[in-house]
Scaffold this active site. Structure first.
Site, short mmCIF file in Angstrom:
data_model
loop_
_atom_site.label_atom_id
_atom_site.label_comp_id
_atom_site.label_asym_id
_atom_site.label_seq_id
_atom_site.Cartn_x
_atom_site.Cartn_y
_atom_site.Cartn_z
N TRP A 1 9.94 -99.55 -30.25
CA TRP A 1 8.92 -99.16 -29.25
C TRP A 1 8.50 -97.71 -29.36
O TRP A 1 7.47 -97.33 -28.81
CB TRP A 1 9.47 -99.42 -27.84
N LYS B 1 7.80 -109.20 -35.28
CA LYS B 1 8.31 -109.26 -33.91
C LYS B 1 8.32 -107.83 -33.38
O LYS B 1 9.20 -107.04 -33.70
CB LYS B 1 9.71 -109.87 -33.90
N ALA C 1 8.61 -104.68 -30.52
CA ALA C 1 9.47 -104.41 -29.38
C ALA C 1 8.84 -104.93 -28.10
O ALA C 1 7.62 -104.84 -27.91
CB ALA C 1 9.71 -102.91 -29.26
N SER D 1 18.18 -99.75 -33.35
CA SER D 1 19.50 -99.17 -33.16
C SER D 1 20.47 -99.64 -34.24
O SER D 1 20.32 -100.72 -34.82
CB SER D 1 20.05 -99.54 -31.78
N GLU E 1 16.30 -99.31 -40.96
CA GLU E 1 16.14 -97.90 -40.57
C GLU E 1 16.72 -97.79 -39.17
O GLU E 1 16.14 -98.27 -38.20
CB GLU E 1 14.66 -97.51 -40.62
N CYS F 1 14.32 -91.31 -34.00
CA CYS F 1 15.56 -91.28 -34.77
C CYS F 1 15.68 -90.00 -35.58
O CYS F 1 16.78 -89.60 -35.96
CB CYS F 1 15.64 -92.51 -35.67
N GLU G 1 23.42 -90.57 -30.08
CA GLU G 1 22.00 -90.28 -30.15
C GLU G 1 21.46 -90.10 -28.73
O GLU G 1 21.62 -90.98 -27.88
CB GLU G 1 21.28 -91.41 -30.86
#
Length: 487
Positions: free
Chosen positions: A161, A185, A187, A240, A261, A295, A392
């Site tokens: 997202w 697909k 988010a 994640s 990723e 990220c 994170e």
């Protein structure tokens, strides 16, 4: 029209159904789920809620289109992407407003993301006609080697997202260029950007069934059967690390090609010989891009003792001076976080660090509603056992720790399961190269706060993922190598 009016029209005009085999349709069960505005906490609209049966219908469409799409001329595939690039830029303001409405980032950043997203289409339009091969004489002279590259086949793309349009184009671009069909697909928080992308590609001439988009509020039951079916041959996932591990296990049974990723815990190291003005500017980019929900966001700041206090003071001054508000307000520099769970996580990490002795230099407490806002926050004296040194953050929080030696900075920087990106500021060339080589990451920002570029290979090591996206290697993730031995 102002940005709020543009966003309202964009939300109203984007298709809200599933996109399967070139047509918009309702979910099989007729269900829908709400898309929320994180600046208000209120629903923007509802979109079709795909079921596992809808996922299988999308897979059927992708499988049916695979052979004809793989046989399409590379130039033709590239031209579809080139047209999509132009269409994205022509509707940049509309798509930026749509993205801000569903995700919350400031409109200026959304405008930048649309341009960044479009660039993936342009880059891979050019790569489509550069898929190579090889011909060679065997060393003993008795045979010939013919090596060719072929599309891996129907691919499942799962996007996050936080960059809802750019992460879509970063996966769709190389798949289209390579000759792969797709099930996308998106988010559940940000399906509108993906649905808008599908409409753009349809307008650009992408054949029916090549791209299929299935938003869903329950991704697990939809995704797992696709991975276990056997006809999907590739998974490309951004999200994640915990979910990535789960999906990797689900891919094992069919031995799928996988690109992951995943999470990051990026260190930002400032040596005493650094240009401090440049370091602070780079820190603002590395930390505050996308409200820290990236990220690649700098997660841990390490400043060498002689300049640590001055660096921290300047960073707190800059971050504390940012304007918080709805992303659609042109004056906003910091929008809301994606949802209440995201805000609560950031608040919990700050509270944990403070309880262990960290000092709040600016920010430090959740802003009042409505919306999911958290103020830019700088902490100093963050101890090694603070959770944010190891987890994170995904928010506008900069924890600063003082180091004394290069070896200490490197040991702290590498003390994590993650290895996506690191940032280093120094004017010593020997140190720059030495530290960059020693950092256990897939990317390094050397005297630079942004590393992402469609023409460069993006990805990490350790628990930050597998494979690379973008650059010359990005298309290779969607290609298999076939070797033919000839007399």
């Amino acid at each position: 029209m102002n940005e709020f009016e543009v966003a309202r029209e964009a939300v109203e005009s984007v298709p809200k159904g599933l996109f399967v085999s070139g047509s918009w349709r309702d979910a099989e069960a007729g269900g829908a789920f709400a898309v929320e505005d994180p600046a208000t906490g209120k629903a923007l609209c509802s979109v079709a809620d795909a079921t596992p049966a809808d996922g299988m219908a999308a897979l059927e469409a992708a499988v049916a289109a695979q052979d004809s799409w793989a046989a399409t001329a590379p130039r033709e595939r590239g031209e579809v992407l080139r047209r999509a690039h132009e269409l994205l830029l022509a509707r940049r303001e509309e798509f930026a407003a749509l993205m801000t409405a569903e995700m919350g980032k400031p409109i200026t950043e959304s405008l930048g993301e649309v341009a960044y997203a479009a660039e993936f289409f342009r880059w891979f339009a050019e790569e489509a006609v550069r898929i190579g091969g090889d011909y060679a004489v065997a060393p003993d002279g008795g045979s010939r080697f013919l090596v060719m590259r072929r599309p891996v086949g129907p691919s499942l793309l799962v996007t996050p997202w936080n960059f809802p349009m750019a992460m879509g184009t970063r996966k769709i671009g190389p798949a289209v260029a390579a000759g792969c069909t797709m099930v996308l697909k998106p988010a559940e928080q940000t399906p509108l950007s993906a649905l808008a992308l599908a409409d753009v590609l349809r307008e650009a001439g992408l054949p029916d069934g090549v791209l299929n988009v299935v938003p869903t509020s329950t991704p697990g039951p939809l995704v797992e059967p696709l991975l276990r079916d056997g006809r999907i041959r590739k998974l490309s996932f951004t999200g994640s690390t915990a979910v990535g591990r789960l999906l990797l296990g689900q891919c094992a049974g069919q031995v799928l090609r996988v690109s992951l990723e995943l999470g990051g815990n990026a260190p930002f190291i400032v040596f005493a010989d650094a240009d401090l003005d440049a370091a602070v500017e780079g820190a603002m980019l590395a930390k505050m891009r996308n409200i820290g929900e990236a990220c690649t966001a700098a997660n841990r700041f390490y400043a060498e003792a002689p300049i640590a206090e001055e660096f921290t003071r300047r960073l707190a001054e800059r971050m504390g001076g940012l304007t918080i508000g709805p992303g659609l307000d042109p004056g906003t520099q910091v929008g809301p976080l994606i949802d209440e769970a995201g805000r609560q996580k950031v608040a919990a990490l700050v509270d944990d660090a403070v309880s262990r002795g960290a000092t709040v230099r600016t920010g430090g407490s959740a802003a009042a509603g409505p919306g999911y806002f958290y103020p830019p926050t700088v902490l100093s004296g963050v101890p090694a056992d603070a959770r944010m040194r190891h987890e994170e953050i995904f928010g506008p929080v900069a924890p600063v720790t003082v180091f004394d030696t290069e070896d200490q900075a490197l040991a702290w920087a590498n003390d994590t399961e993650y290895g996506l990106v690191a940032y280093v500021y120094t004017r010593d060339l020997d140190r720059a190269l030495r530290v960059s080589e020693a950092l256990q990451t897939g990317m390094v920002g050397l005297n630079r706060g942004v590393v992402s570029n469609p023409a460069a290979p993006f990805g990490g090591v350790k628990h930050s993922g597998l494979g690379r996206e973008g650059g010359k290697v990005g298309i290779e993730e969607f290609l298999e190598t076939k070797y033919i031995a000839m007399n």
